[in-house]
Design an enzyme around this catalytic site. Structure first.
Site, PDB file in Angstrom:
ATOM      1  N   GLY B  11      -1.589  -0.894  -7.901  1.00 45.14           N
ATOM      2  CA  GLY B  11      -2.616  -1.037  -6.869  1.00 45.14           C
ATOM      3  C   GLY B  11      -3.925  -1.441  -7.537  1.00 45.14           C
ATOM      4  O   GLY B  11      -3.956  -1.789  -8.720  1.00 45.14           O
ATOM      5  N   GLY B  12      -5.000  -1.362  -6.780  1.00 42.13           N
ATOM      6  CA  GLY B  12      -6.293  -1.758  -7.326  1.00 42.13           C
ATOM      7  C   GLY B  12      -6.639  -0.999  -8.598  1.00 42.13           C
ATOM      8  O   GLY B  12      -7.096  -1.585  -9.589  1.00 42.13           O
ATOM      9  N   ALA B  44      -5.719  -1.913   2.868  1.00 40.07           N
ATOM     10  CA  ALA B  44      -7.117  -1.576   3.165  1.00 40.07           C
ATOM     11  C   ALA B  44      -7.797  -2.739   3.865  1.00 40.07           C
ATOM     12  O   ALA B  44      -7.710  -3.878   3.420  1.00 40.07           O
ATOM     13  CB  ALA B  44      -7.854  -1.215   1.886  1.00 40.07           C
ATOM     14  N   HIS B 226      -7.119  10.268  10.032  1.00 41.80           N
ATOM     15  CA  HIS B 226      -7.842   9.226  10.753  1.00 41.80           C
ATOM     16  C   HIS B 226      -7.556   9.414  12.232  1.00 41.80           C
ATOM     17  O   HIS B 226      -6.399   9.584  12.619  1.00 41.80           O
ATOM     18  CB  HIS B 226      -7.374   7.845  10.275  1.00 41.80           C
ATOM     19  CG  HIS B 226      -8.350   6.764  10.605  1.00 41.80           C
ATOM     20  ND1 HIS B 226      -8.585   6.371  11.890  1.00 41.80           N
ATOM     21  CD2 HIS B 226      -9.162   6.023   9.825  1.00 41.80           C
ATOM     22  CE1 HIS B 226      -9.505   5.412  11.879  1.00 41.80           C
ATOM     23  NE2 HIS B 226      -9.877   5.179  10.639  1.00 41.80           N
ATOM     24  N   ARG B 242     -14.039   1.196  17.380  1.00 40.99           N
ATOM     25  CA  ARG B 242     -15.049   2.061  17.996  1.00 40.99           C
ATOM     26  C   ARG B 242     -16.444   1.500  17.781  1.00 40.99           C
ATOM     27  O   ARG B 242     -17.311   1.616  18.627  1.00 40.99           O
ATOM     28  CB  ARG B 242     -14.928   3.489  17.449  1.00 40.99           C
ATOM     29  CG  ARG B 242     -13.914   4.313  18.211  1.00 40.99           C
ATOM     30  CD  ARG B 242     -13.686   5.654  17.552  1.00 40.99           C
ATOM     31  NE  ARG B 242     -12.983   5.506  16.286  1.00 40.99           N
ATOM     32  CZ  ARG B 242     -13.284   6.189  15.188  1.00 40.99           C
ATOM     33  NH1 ARG B 242     -14.271   7.052  15.187  1.00 40.99           N
ATOM     34  NH2 ARG B 242     -12.595   5.995  14.075  1.00 40.99           N
ATOM     35  N   GLU B 347      -6.300   6.842  -6.191  1.00 37.38           N
ATOM     36  CA  GLU B 347      -6.069   7.907  -5.224  1.00 37.38           C
ATOM     37  C   GLU B 347      -5.223   9.052  -5.787  1.00 37.38           C
ATOM     38  O   GLU B 347      -5.306  10.183  -5.313  1.00 37.38           O
ATOM     39  CB  GLU B 347      -5.431   7.337  -3.945  1.00 37.38           C
ATOM     40  CG  GLU B 347      -5.543   8.311  -2.775  1.00 37.38           C
ATOM     41  CD  GLU B 347      -5.034   7.740  -1.459  1.00 37.38           C
ATOM     42  OE1 GLU B 347      -5.056   6.505  -1.282  1.00 37.38           O
ATOM     43  OE2 GLU B 347      -4.624   8.545  -0.604  1.00 37.38           O
ATOM     44  N   SER B 363     -13.149   4.411  -1.445  1.00 38.36           N
ATOM     45  CA  SER B 363     -11.919   4.472  -2.234  1.00 38.36           C
ATOM     46  C   SER B 363     -11.718   3.181  -3.022  1.00 38.36           C
ATOM     47  O   SER B 363     -11.487   3.201  -4.232  1.00 38.36           O
ATOM     48  CB  SER B 363     -10.729   4.715  -1.309  1.00 38.36           C
ATOM     49  OG  SER B 363      -9.551   4.566  -2.036  1.00 38.36           O
TER      50      SER B 363
HETATM   51  C1  LIG Z   1      -4.185   1.588   6.362  1.00 34.72           C
HETATM   52  C2  LIG Z   1      -5.186   1.915   5.288  1.00 34.72           C
HETATM   53  C3  LIG Z   1      -6.461   1.353   5.313  1.00 34.72           C
HETATM   54  C4  LIG Z   1      -7.393   1.655   4.309  1.00 34.72           C
HETATM   55  N1  LIG Z   1      -8.628   1.056   4.354  1.00 34.72           N
HETATM   56  C5  LIG Z   1      -9.522   1.314   3.355  1.00 34.72           C
HETATM   57  C6  LIG Z   1     -10.798   0.674   3.333  1.00 34.72           C
HETATM   58  O1  LIG Z   1     -11.122  -0.122   4.199  1.00 34.72           O
HETATM   59  N2  LIG Z   1     -11.660   0.958   2.320  1.00 34.72           N
HETATM   60  C7  LIG Z   1     -11.333   1.822   1.316  1.00 34.72           C
HETATM   61  O2  LIG Z   1     -12.141   2.023   0.414  1.00 34.72           O
HETATM   62  N3  LIG Z   1     -10.117   2.438   1.305  1.00 34.72           N
HETATM   63  C8  LIG Z   1      -9.210   2.200   2.297  1.00 34.72           C
HETATM   64  N4  LIG Z   1      -7.986   2.820   2.269  1.00 34.72           N
HETATM   65  C9  LIG Z   1      -7.632   3.665   1.121  1.00 34.72           C
HETATM   66  C10 LIG Z   1      -7.242   2.784  -0.068  1.00 34.72           C
HETATM   67  O3  LIG Z   1      -6.540   1.669   0.370  1.00 34.72           O
HETATM   68  C11 LIG Z   1      -6.363   3.532  -1.066  1.00 34.72           C
HETATM   69  O4  LIG Z   1      -6.944   4.752  -1.373  1.00 34.72           O
HETATM   70  C12 LIG Z   1      -6.232   2.741  -2.352  1.00 34.72           C
HETATM   71  O5  LIG Z   1      -5.751   1.457  -2.086  1.00 34.72           O
HETATM   72  C13 LIG Z   1      -5.330   3.414  -3.372  1.00 34.72           C
HETATM   73  O6  LIG Z   1      -5.185   2.542  -4.473  1.00 34.72           O
HETATM   74  P1  LIG Z   1      -4.444   2.966  -5.794  1.00 34.72           P
HETATM   75  O7  LIG Z   1      -4.619   1.853  -6.754  1.00 34.72           O
HETATM   76  O8  LIG Z   1      -4.889   4.309  -6.209  1.00 34.72           O
HETATM   77  O9  LIG Z   1      -2.921   3.103  -5.384  1.00 34.72           O
HETATM   78  P2  LIG Z   1      -1.956   2.204  -4.461  1.00 34.72           P
HETATM   79  O10 LIG Z   1      -2.569   0.943  -4.037  1.00 34.72           O
HETATM   80  O11 LIG Z   1      -1.406   3.128  -3.454  1.00 34.72           O
HETATM   81  O12 LIG Z   1      -0.818   1.801  -5.487  1.00 34.72           O
HETATM   82  C14 LIG Z   1       0.112   2.721  -5.968  1.00 34.72           C
HETATM   83  C15 LIG Z   1       0.978   2.023  -6.976  1.00 34.72           C
HETATM   84  O13 LIG Z   1       1.768   2.993  -7.659  1.00 34.72           O
HETATM   85  C16 LIG Z   1       3.103   2.604  -7.663  1.00 34.72           C
HETATM   86  N5  LIG Z   1       3.930   3.809  -7.651  1.00 34.72           N
HETATM   87  C17 LIG Z   1       3.802   4.895  -6.856  1.00 34.72           C
HETATM   88  N6  LIG Z   1       4.780   5.783  -7.131  1.00 34.72           N
HETATM   89  C18 LIG Z   1       5.532   5.244  -8.117  1.00 34.72           C
HETATM   90  C19 LIG Z   1       6.681   5.645  -8.828  1.00 34.72           C
HETATM   91  N7  LIG Z   1       7.283   6.815  -8.562  1.00 34.72           N
HETATM   92  N8  LIG Z   1       7.184   4.821  -9.767  1.00 34.72           N
HETATM   93  C20 LIG Z   1       6.605   3.636 -10.044  1.00 34.72           C
HETATM   94  N9  LIG Z   1       5.518   3.197  -9.401  1.00 34.72           N
HETATM   95  C21 LIG Z   1       4.991   3.989  -8.450  1.00 34.72           C
HETATM   96  C22 LIG Z   1       3.275   1.757  -6.427  1.00 34.72           C
HETATM   97  O14 LIG Z   1       4.370   0.889  -6.581  1.00 34.72           O
HETATM   98  C23 LIG Z   1       1.948   1.020  -6.402  1.00 34.72           C
HETATM   99  O15 LIG Z   1       2.025  -0.101  -7.254  1.00 34.72           O
HETATM  100  C24 LIG Z   1      -7.045   2.538   3.273  1.00 34.72           C
HETATM  101  C25 LIG Z   1      -5.769   3.114   3.246  1.00 34.72           C
HETATM  102  C26 LIG Z   1      -4.839   2.812   4.243  1.00 34.72           C
HETATM  103  C27 LIG Z   1      -3.491   3.443   4.193  1.00 34.72           C
END
Ligand SMILES: Cc1cc2nc3c(=O)[nH]c(=O)nc-3n(C[C@H](O)[C@H](O)[C@H](O)COP(=O)(O)OP(=O)(O)OC[C@H]3O[C@@H](n4cnc5c(N)ncnc54)[C@H](O)[C@@H]3O)c2cc1C
Ligand code: SF4
Ligand code: SF4
Ligand code: FES
Lengths: 234, 533
Positions: B11-12, B44, B226, B242, B347, B363
């Site tokens: 992810g990011g 997101a 949410h 909203r 996250e 986030s």
């Molecule tokens: C619908 C929605 C809308 C959102 N909108 C916003 C917004 O507008 N602004 C904002 O700031 N935040 C927003 N968020 C929150 C934000 O998107 C997330 O908190 C953030 O993207 C998390 O990023 P990350 O890099 O931590 O993990 P993620 O993007 O969740 O990536 C997790 C990674 O870990 C890998 N992984 C997980 N478990 C395993 C495993 N067991 N083995 C191997 N790989 C694994 C996955 O494959 C993935 O590559 C939103 C969230 C959602 C659900």
């Protein structure tokens, strides 16, 4: 309601069979497949993540046409198959490795970006191309893969175009250099990719645009080489 | 296989860390359970926060602290909010197509913000950031290992040496050794199943693996709900609706809550309506079709697909859903944990930026600012790693073989659905001691039953039932820790609402720490510094 799923498992004989399943009315294909896995057959294999059309993991074919399972509403007697031109790993899961490798081969990434003031019109110019979710639907629809597996393909070329038309990108020629072989001139401009893209992207048009960029840098279409003489002798 | 830095999660957070470590000359491998861009970051929509003036940086800090209700670390908040403008500039410099307003990057106002400061790219902000990061990582030669599932962190004597992975294509267990390990595996809000906006995959295996390796977890009980998710699918309808004037009403047409109240208040009000048998709707009709189509095309499309409702013309049925998990692997401000060579970011981590409640748009910001910092921390680790077969790998390999022989007399999918429902109703938006304790006993029952569950699909090829079972096992383990946190916190604060203790109490102005010692769950509170030192 009934649908048919083409199943594949390389260890079984025959490895490919078509199976019919009963599913509830008015559901997306992803919901239908999840229903089958939960209640009918645990071995049914498919991929998904976001269920909202942004992660690109659930592309497959319905009656010969690429769709995202999470956005497609199932119809009676639909025939579900995996993507084409990528090896099937199992059931509806394809190996996207070679498809994704086209991104590196075509240098579909920024080469040298500089700080340039942008306006909304500049962003709008590459907005559609940058909506791509890498679902591979276009790749699977592209007839060039029947004859040339080295083709760089629609989504990689769209992504190259996205960087070529980005004002911040300085090395436009290097981008074009990377896509003349097995790239822009090999496209038949059939438009399949444009038709199936769930994000409304138009790779065919992007390829046409790249062709004119290539012309600017002195490239000519190799397939038009004998144009003018038509092989006729006088 | 061996490398300098292994990052689990694309992810990011994972990709920014990868790019930074690669820029510093490190050999980086990024592992993900699907393909790299299938991470939740793609979902997101709203935006990423960054102040555009010096004065707004200060307000951004204040807004974040206020939202965190005493549990955000002022030093971390100041660091992240101050770095935010640079983070946006960097994203812009590597190609993210942010929308513009005149010649500046456009900003919109999200809930809880005193000024418009969320930078966005239509309603595809996360998607475009994620894909641009991926492009840049490819350019830098970052290696990707996709479709590999994290089993465990290889740790001995409080030091990490790498990870064990299950290759989904072959079901082989492999070890990947590295000088530094970064987990960026995302949150765990999907433990609420159909009551969560998250994608399939956010069950928190990374956090559970960290706990098994001896890492401390913190503040797990803080789960943000949410208020406006589609009733049937829990797909998110963003706050923007909203913002444009959508109303929240029940089937009698009554408005029972101020639409501009905070997420937790609205969620609770909707939850209470649903609990007494009412139905709740988002009424977007007054916004008008044209504006809806222009501003919220994704949402309109999804409402029509999943609810058969055109929100421009009809009432849209909604429910509140678990959205974001504030707690996670406890980290220092450089991303380090209590285990040497082991870092966490995004996250899955708790660096204490969000405290008891996250501000929308913070986030994505955390992923970029902290991702960079953690990439640097991990790149600085020097250690000669000896290539040997670790015992962990053998244990995990035997474990996977054993899963195929489990009796399967109890269906784990049925149990999982049951637990998700129990969690939503008893450890979700509204909690109280007795019900939480009931949930704990259900979880412990499920833990005992795991040995009687198992999988029906015995194929070693791309076995998605096996993956779901492993996710479930991790979920049960992590959920226990979360519920223990919720039981212990006899107060209401931020996203944690206890009906039996509706007030915030000074004695709980502290972080919940949870860890395992010899397989036993331990918990403690540690005070949060209120002032900067
Ligand atoms: C619908 C929605 C809308 C959102 N909108 C916003 C917004 O507008 N602004 C904002 O700031 N935040 C927003 N968020 C929150 C934000 O998107 C997330 O908190 C953030 O993207 C998390 O990023 P990350 O890099 O931590 O993990 P993620 O993007 O969740 O990536 C997790 C990674 O870990 C890998 N992984 C997980 N478990 C395993 C495993 N067991 N083995 C191997 N790989 C694994 C996955 O494959 C993935 O590559 C939103 C969230 C959602 C659900
Ligand atoms: S237009 Fe070109 S790239 Fe698109 S499907 Fe046809 S041949 Fe392939
Ligand atoms: S261009 Fe469209 S069809 Fe092709 S990968 Fe991207 S989103 Fe999918
Ligand atoms: S599940 Fe993500 S695009 Fe369909």
């Amino acid at each position: 309601m009934k649908i048919k799923v083409r199943r594949y498992h390389p260890h079984f004989a025959p490895p490919t069979i078509e199976m019919e399943y009963d599913i509830p009315q008015d559901v997306t294909l992803l919901q239908a497949l999840s229903h089958i896995k939960r209640h009918i057959d645990r071995t049914l294999t498919f991929s998904f993540m976001c269920r909202s059309g942004v992660c690109g993991s659930c592309a497959m074919r319905v009656n010969g046409k690429e769709v995202l399972a999470c956005e497609y509403k199932v119809q009676e007697n639909d025939i579900i198959e995996p993507l084409q031109f990528t090896p099937t790993l199992r059931d509806l899961v394809s190996d996207k490795k070679s498809a994704l490798e086209t991104l590196e081969r075509s240098k579909a990434y920024p080469l040298n970006m500089e700080e340039v003031e942008l306006e909304q019109a500049d962003i709008a110019f590459l907005q559609r191309q940058s909506d791509c979710i890498l679902c591979s639907s276009c790749y699977s629809s592209c007839p060039v893969y029947e004859v040339n597996e080295a083709f760089l393909g629609p989504f990689a070329l769209t992504r190259v175009y996205r960087y070529v038309c980005d004002k911040r990108e300085q090395k436009k020629k290097e981008h074009i250099d990377a896509i003349v072989e097995n790239g822009i001139w090999d496209c038949t401009l059939c438009g399949n990719c444009t038709e199936v893209c769930p994000q409304g992207i138009d790779p065919k048009n992007d390829i046409l645009m790249l062709q004119s960029w290539a012309a600017k840098f002195g490239y000519t279409n190799p397939h038009m080489g004998s144009f003018g003489s038509f092989g006729l002798e006088f | 296989m061996k490398c300098d830095v292994v990052i689990v999660g694309s992810g990011g957070a994972g990709l920014v860390a990868a790019i930074r470590a690669a820029e510093l000359g490190k050999d980086v491998v990024v592992v993900s359970k699907g393909y790299p861009t299938e991470a939740q970051t793609s979902m997101a929509q709203g935006g990423i926060n960054a102040a555009s003036t010096q004065q707004d940086i200060q307000q951004h800090i204040e807004d974040t602290l206020r939202s965190g209700q005493g549990l955000a670390d002022p030093e971390v908040v100041e660091f992240v909010c101050t770095q935010a403008p640079k983070a946006i500039k960097w994203l812009d410099s590597i190609g993210v197509p942010f929308d513009r307003d005149d010649k500046e990057i456009a900003r919109r106002k999200l809930g809880g913000a005193s000024n418009p400061r969320a930078c966005y790219a239509q309603d595809y902000t996360g998607l475009k950031i994620l894909h641009t990061l991926y492009d840049n990582a490819l350019k830098l030669g970052v290696r990707f290992v996709h479709e590999h599932f994290l089993l465990n962190i290889i740790s001995e004597d409080n030091r990490a040496y790498g990870v064990t992975l299950l290759d989904k294509r072959s079901t082989q267990v492999k070890q990947l050794l590295s000088r530094a390990v970064i987990l960026a595996t995302g949150g765990f809000a999907k433990i609420y199943g159909p009551f969560s906006t998250n994608g399939e995959g956010s069950f928190g295996e990374g956090i559970a693996a960290a706990m098994r390796a001896g890492a401390k977890l913190s503040d797990l009980e803080f789960v943000q709900f949410h208020p406006t998710a589609l009733a049937k699918s829990a797909i998110l309808i963003s706050e923007a609706a909203r913002g444009l004037g959508a109303k929240i009403v029940n089937q009698k047409g009554e408005q029972f809550i101020d639409e501009l109240a905070t997420r937790d208040k609205i969620s609770r009000a909707i939850y209470e309506q649903l609990a007494i048998g009412n139905e709740v709707f988002l009424d977007m009709r007054e916004i008008g079709e044209e504006i809806i189509q222009r501003e919220l095309p994704q949402e309109r499309k999804l409402a029509m697909i999943y609810e058969n409702v055109d929100p421009a013309k009809e009432l849209l049925p909604i429910k509140p859903a678990a959205h974001y998990t504030m707690g996670g692997i406890d980290t220092e401000s450089n991303g380090g944990t209590n285990i040497a060579g082991f870092f966490a970011v995004g996250e899955c981590a708790n660096v204490k930026l969000h405290g008891a409640n996250r501000l929308g748009g913070n986030s994505l910001l955390e992923l970029v600012v902290m991702g960079k910092r953690v990439g640097e921390s991990a790149a600085a680790v020097s250690l000669e790693i000896e290539e040997k077969n670790f015992e962990r790998t053998l244990i995990d390999s035997n474990f996977i073989k054993a899963v195929f022989t489990l009796p399967n007399s109890i269906d784990f999918m049925e149990r999982k659905e049951f637990l998700q429902k129990v969690l939503f109703h008893n450890a979700g938006i509204v909690r109280e001691e007795l019900a939480l304790k009931g949930v704990l006993s259900v979880i412990r029952q499920h833990q005992k039953e795991l040995a009687f569950m198992g999988i029906k699909d015995k194929s070693p090829l791309y076995n998605t039932e096996l993956i779901a079972f492993l996710e479930y096992g991790n979920m049960v383990e992590l959920t226990e820790a979360m519920v223990v946190g919720a039981v212990q916190r006899n107060e209401s604060r931020g996203a944690h609402y206890r009906k039996d203790h509706p007030k915030t109490k000074e004695e709980y102005h502290a972080h919940t720490f949870i860890w395992k010692e010899d397989g036993v769950l331990c918990a403690d509170f540690v005070k949060q510094n209120i002032t900067k030192n």
